[in-house]
Write an enzyme that holds these catalytic residues in place. Structure first.
Site, short mmCIF file in Angstrom:
data_model
loop_
_atom_site.label_atom_id
_atom_site.label_comp_id
_atom_site.label_asym_id
_atom_site.label_seq_id
_atom_site.Cartn_x
_atom_site.Cartn_y
_atom_site.Cartn_z
N HIS A 1 -37.19 -2.83 52.21
CA HIS A 1 -37.86 -2.53 53.48
C HIS A 1 -39.13 -3.38 53.67
O HIS A 1 -39.12 -4.34 54.45
CB HIS A 1 -38.24 -1.04 53.53
CG HIS A 1 -37.06 -0.11 53.58
ND1 HIS A 1 -36.03 -0.23 54.50
CD2 HIS A 1 -36.75 0.97 52.83
CE1 HIS A 1 -35.14 0.73 54.31
NE2 HIS A 1 -35.56 1.48 53.30
N ASP B 1 -48.82 2.12 52.64
CA ASP B 1 -48.81 3.48 52.05
C ASP B 1 -48.12 3.43 50.67
O ASP B 1 -47.08 4.04 50.46
CB ASP B 1 -48.09 4.47 52.98
CG ASP B 1 -46.64 4.08 53.29
OD1 ASP B 1 -45.83 4.99 53.53
OD2 ASP B 1 -46.31 2.87 53.27
O1 RIB Z 1 -38.45 3.44 56.20
C1 RIB Z 1 -38.98 2.66 55.17
C2 RIB Z 1 -40.47 2.67 55.23
O2 RIB Z 1 -40.97 3.99 54.95
C3 RIB Z 1 -41.11 1.77 54.15
O3 RIB Z 1 -42.32 1.27 54.62
C4 RIB Z 1 -41.35 2.71 53.01
O4 RIB Z 1 -42.43 2.28 52.18
C5 RIB Z 1 -41.75 3.96 53.75
O5 RIB Z 1 -43.12 3.84 54.07
CA CA Z 2 -44.33 1.50 53.29
#
Ligand code: RIB
Ligand code: CA
Length: 312
Positions: free
Chosen positions: A241, A10
């Site tokens: 992340h 995303d």
């Molecule tokens: O919590 C972090 C996640 O949420 C990551 O994938 C960031 O891109 C959002 O999608």
């Molecule tokens: Ca993400």
């Protein structure tokens, strides 16, 4: 032989870094991007995925558009305060010249996995809607996928979308519960470890100093994202992340893991919380659930070094 992966994404600033990290890693062969709502809506996620592959000079890689909404409840909208209105730190890139393929994300995942049994690792770094849809459409992918390595969840720590829930799971808890209940090898790279992977201001400055289009794009889109972490967490820089999931695929020895069955809360104010059963006995609703490889520790500096070594 490089590991074949499909990233379900995303994009999103950290998704962008993860996609570039995968493209620049010889251990991996990114055979496709599938898109999902989360940081932005699925339409914009698809546009961004196409733009990123153009920046990287990899328009040979297909993009398949995914679901426009979660399995049960409506999509609650993107997070512009984190990723920008455009999901790219408000740099507002020109429209892509390329288009997504006709296949849906779920159809693309099924075709690729069934055509190469045991070879493909799915790397979802957004809500798990497409992965759940693919599993429901063709349950045999559970036996034919190499592994599912997902960024999401929080086993032993608070959430980031709510006090209870991590953003990807919170965006579609029902889909996540399907994925964690599948009879396939799933690894959860959650906030338990990604909040230990800190890319500091000094690290981030290396992108601006690197003379390549990928690093230059990251240098342009990170400041908005970095401002969120510095104001929300008082962080020096950002937490890594999505790239942490890519790092796990490249070198799992950077992580320590536990194996627990995982259920996802879908009701009440803890909706989206991933609950492992860490007790030594079976009990509902964890009974007869497969074990999930839950990352509980990480060499954070090692992950940062690995990503910087590939991108700068
Ligand atoms: O919590 C972090 C996640 O949420 C990551 O994938 C960031 O891109 C959002 O999608
Ligand atoms: Ca993400």
């Amino acid at each position: 032989m490089p590991q074949k992966i499909i990233i379900d994404t995303d994009p999103g600033v950290d998704d962008t870094m993860a996609i570039f990290f995968a493209l620049e890693s010889p251990e991996l062969d990114l055979i496709g991007l599938t898109t999902i709502f989360g940081n932005v809506d699925t339409e914009l996620a698809t546009t961004n995925a196409l733009r990123l592959l153009e920046i990287a000079g990899r328009t040979d890689i297909p993009v398949a558009k995914g679901a426009d909404h979660p399995l049960v409840r409506p999509f609650g909208g993107g997070v512009a305060f984190v990723h920008g209105d455009d999901g790219q730190g408000n740099v507002h890139l020109p429209p892509p010249q390329t288009k997504a393929i006709a296949q849906s994300a779920a159809e693309f995942i099924i075709e690729q996995v069934m055509r190469a049994p045991g070879e493909i690792t799915l790397v979802p770094v957004g809500p798990l809607t497409n992965i759940a849809l693919a599993l429901r459409l063709e349950p045999r992918i559970a036996q034919n996928v190499k592994e599912v390595v997902l960024m999401g969840g929080n086993a032993l720590c608070p959430g980031n979308a709510t006090p209870a829930a991590e953003a990807n799971i919170h965006n579609d808890p029902e889909a996540a519960d399907v994925v964690f209940g599948g009879t396939w090898p799933v690894t959860m790279v959650g906030l338990d470890v990604t909040h230990q992977v800190n890319m500091t201001r000094a690290h981030l400055a290396q992108y601006g100093a690197a003379d390549n289009p990928i690093a230059q794009h990251i240098a342009q889109i990170v400041p908005h994202y970095q401002h969120y972490f510095e104001s929300a967490y008082g962080a020096d820089g950002i937490y890594v992340h999505d790239s942490s999931a890519v790092a796990y695929v490249i070198d799992p020895s950077l992580f320590t893991v536990e194996r627990w069955p995982v259920r996802v809360e879908t009701q009440g104010f803890s909706r989206g919380k991933t609950w492992p059963n860490m007790l030594s006995f079976e009990l509902p609703p964890w009974e007869n659930r497969p074990l999930v490889t839950c990352c509980v520790g990480v060499d954070g500096a090692g992950v940062v070094e690995l990503e910087l070594s590939r991108l700068t």
